[in-house]
Design a protein around this motif. Structure first.
Motif, PDB file in Angstrom:
ATOM      1  N   VAL A  21     -13.020   8.374  21.823  1.00  0.00           N
ATOM      2  CA  VAL A  21     -11.908   8.649  20.908  1.00  0.00           C
ATOM      3  C   VAL A  21     -10.791   7.640  21.126  1.00  0.00           C
ATOM      4  O   VAL A  21     -10.220   7.097  20.175  1.00  0.00           O
ATOM      5  CB  VAL A  21     -11.385  10.088  21.107  1.00  0.00           C
ATOM      6  CG1 VAL A  21     -10.081  10.306  20.342  1.00  0.00           C
ATOM      7  CG2 VAL A  21     -12.430  11.094  20.660  1.00  0.00           C
ATOM      8  N   VAL A 143      -8.389  15.533  24.793  1.00  0.00           N
ATOM      9  CA  VAL A 143      -9.515  15.645  23.870  1.00  0.00           C
ATOM     10  C   VAL A 143     -10.520  16.630  24.424  1.00  0.00           C
ATOM     11  O   VAL A 143     -10.904  16.562  25.594  1.00  0.00           O
ATOM     12  CB  VAL A 143     -10.187  14.262  23.663  1.00  0.00           C
ATOM     13  CG1 VAL A 143     -11.337  14.375  22.675  1.00  0.00           C
ATOM     14  CG2 VAL A 143      -9.163  13.241  23.180  1.00  0.00           C
ATOM     15  N   ASP A 147     -16.192  18.790  21.882  1.00  0.00           N
ATOM     16  CA  ASP A 147     -16.058  18.383  20.479  1.00  0.00           C
ATOM     17  C   ASP A 147     -16.651  16.987  20.327  1.00  0.00           C
ATOM     18  O   ASP A 147     -16.034  15.993  20.686  1.00  0.00           O
ATOM     19  CB  ASP A 147     -14.595  18.392  20.059  1.00  0.00           C
ATOM     20  CG  ASP A 147     -14.412  18.108  18.578  1.00  0.00           C
ATOM     21  OD1 ASP A 147     -15.432  17.949  17.885  1.00  0.00           O
ATOM     22  OD2 ASP A 147     -13.262  18.028  18.118  1.00  0.00           O
ATOM     23  N   THR A 151     -13.393  11.902  15.427  1.00  0.00           N
ATOM     24  CA  THR A 151     -12.025  12.321  15.164  1.00  0.00           C
ATOM     25  C   THR A 151     -11.273  11.182  14.502  1.00  0.00           C
ATOM     26  O   THR A 151     -11.008  10.155  15.125  1.00  0.00           O
ATOM     27  CB  THR A 151     -11.323  12.723  16.474  1.00  0.00           C
ATOM     28  OG1 THR A 151     -12.103  13.735  17.129  1.00  0.00           O
ATOM     29  CG2 THR A 151      -9.941  13.275  16.207  1.00  0.00           C
ATOM     30  N   GLU A 269      -6.471  17.588  12.271  1.00  0.00           N
ATOM     31  CA  GLU A 269      -7.374  16.969  13.238  1.00  0.00           C
ATOM     32  C   GLU A 269      -6.664  16.621  14.542  1.00  0.00           C
ATOM     33  O   GLU A 269      -7.290  16.153  15.488  1.00  0.00           O
ATOM     34  CB  GLU A 269      -7.996  15.709  12.636  1.00  0.00           C
ATOM     35  CG  GLU A 269      -8.872  16.000  11.421  1.00  0.00           C
ATOM     36  CD  GLU A 269      -9.467  14.739  10.823  1.00  0.00           C
ATOM     37  OE1 GLU A 269      -9.057  13.639  11.219  1.00  0.00           O
ATOM     38  OE2 GLU A 269     -10.347  14.865   9.958  1.00  0.00           O
ATOM     39  N   GLN A 299      -8.428  21.616  18.086  1.00  0.00           N
ATOM     40  CA  GLN A 299      -8.089  20.213  17.857  1.00  0.00           C
ATOM     41  C   GLN A 299      -7.600  19.530  19.148  1.00  0.00           C
ATOM     42  O   GLN A 299      -7.103  20.192  20.064  1.00  0.00           O
ATOM     43  CB  GLN A 299      -6.976  20.103  16.804  1.00  0.00           C
ATOM     44  CG  GLN A 299      -7.330  20.648  15.439  1.00  0.00           C
ATOM     45  CD  GLN A 299      -7.135  22.153  15.332  1.00  0.00           C
ATOM     46  OE1 GLN A 299      -6.833  22.824  16.312  1.00  0.00           O
ATOM     47  NE2 GLN A 299      -7.324  22.687  14.138  1.00  0.00           N
TER      48      GLN A 299
END
Length: 324
Positions: A21, A143, A147, A151, A269, A299
């Protein structure tokens, strides 16, 4: 906006996801990254020889950094790497080593992974991430480790309350949304005075229930007007992003619950929140709105701390975003 992003690498799934990410975010912002691995020989306790354990830790660390350096090269993101340690034993722990690396490289954002949707408080409190939040005045992007979806941060939500902490969070959210061409949602939740009266023990002041209800209605209306004013001012201060404001009544619900509710409705997000206080995240999370949001939200969460709150002598000052 952010120009140099610190990415701690330890090989765990949350770290791998957070690094991905962070690398994608750096590419979109035109930023560089600093990949840091902190050597922890104690992870190799099965090796009886201390020197052998240290060499194993160094070998693993170098391999991880080389792997992510190749990924950064393929993504065309400039990067630097640093292999560091908590040695000697008298030196503080992993978080302190990461903060030192951030200072040395002039980082203005840290991206770290957390273990699972409901594991954030357990991971933060007394952990590396909690220490990072206490020691570094630069924003910390947390983060979720579970997930795995990409993103893109096309919809960013910032929760404000009119405090200086939320004002700084709003500034960061506005600039980030502008840089990413994202939609910015500014949320204010009006507290429920009926709950506050009961928790503060003020209900006894009114022997007449009708008088109490009238007083509550009057003050609740004032709070709502105040929230509307705060949102109007916030929208006027945003100069970089498309802004949409939401005023939501708590109405016997937790404020954090309402923030998460709006985040889900608007398909946010990223959630941006401010932190405050000498003890940083620990003080802000315990018994607070942020604790509820951090524990339950799906999120990623960007925690923005006011550098002016750093008054403790053992806390290091990092540069504001974009400065060298």
């Amino acid at each position: 906006m952010y120009q140099r992003i610190l990415l701690p690498i330890d090989g765990s799934p949350p770290s791998e996801h957070a690094a991905a990410v962070g690398l994608a975010l750096a590419k979109r912002l035109g930023a560089s990254v600093v990949l840091v691995h902190v050597i922890e020989p104690q992870r190799y306790r099965e090796l009886r020889d201390v020197q052998e354990a240290l060499e194993r830790a160094r070998t693993v660390g170098r391999a991880l950094l080389e792997q992510w350096e190749r990924k950064a090269s393929r993504a065309q993101v400039a990067c630097a790497t640093q292999l560091t340690s908590t040695e000697p034993e008298s030196r503080p722990g992993v978080a302190e080593a990461l903060v030192d690396a951030g200072v040395a490289h002039g980082c203005d954002l840290v991206v770290m992974g957390t273990h699972g949707r409901t594991g954030l408080p357990r991971v933060l409190l007394g952990s590396v991430a909690e220490r990072m939040a206490r020691l570094a005045p630069v924003p910390l992007l947390l983060v979720r480790g579970d997930d795995t979806k990409p993103t893109l941060f096309k919809r960013i939500l910032v929760a404000i309350d009119g405090s200086s902490c939320s004002d700084l969070a709003l500034q960061h959210a506005d600039e980030l949304a502008g840089a990413l061409k994202a939609r910015l949602l500014v949320v204010y939740v009006v507290p429920d005075l009926s709950q506050l009266y009961v928790s503060a023990g003020r209900a006894w002041m009114f022997t007449d229930p009708a008088q109490l209800q009238a007083q509550l209605a009057q003050e609740q209306a004032h709070l709502r007007e105040q929230g509307e004013f705060i949102l109007r001012e916030a929208a006027q201060r945003c100069k970089h992003a498309r802004v949409h404001t939401v005023l939501r009544e708590a109405d016997r619900h937790l404020i954090g619950e309402r923030i998460r509710e709006v985040a889900e409705e608007e398909k946010a997000e990223l959630i941006v929140m401010g932190t405050h206080g000498r003890t940083g995240l620990r003080k802000f999370l315990l018994g607070s709105v942020a604790e509820d949001v951090a524990q339950q939200a799906r999120q990623p969460i960007l925690l923005v701390r006011n550098p002016a709150a750093l008054t403790h002598p053992d806390e290091t000052h990092l540069p504001p975003p974009g400065e060298r």
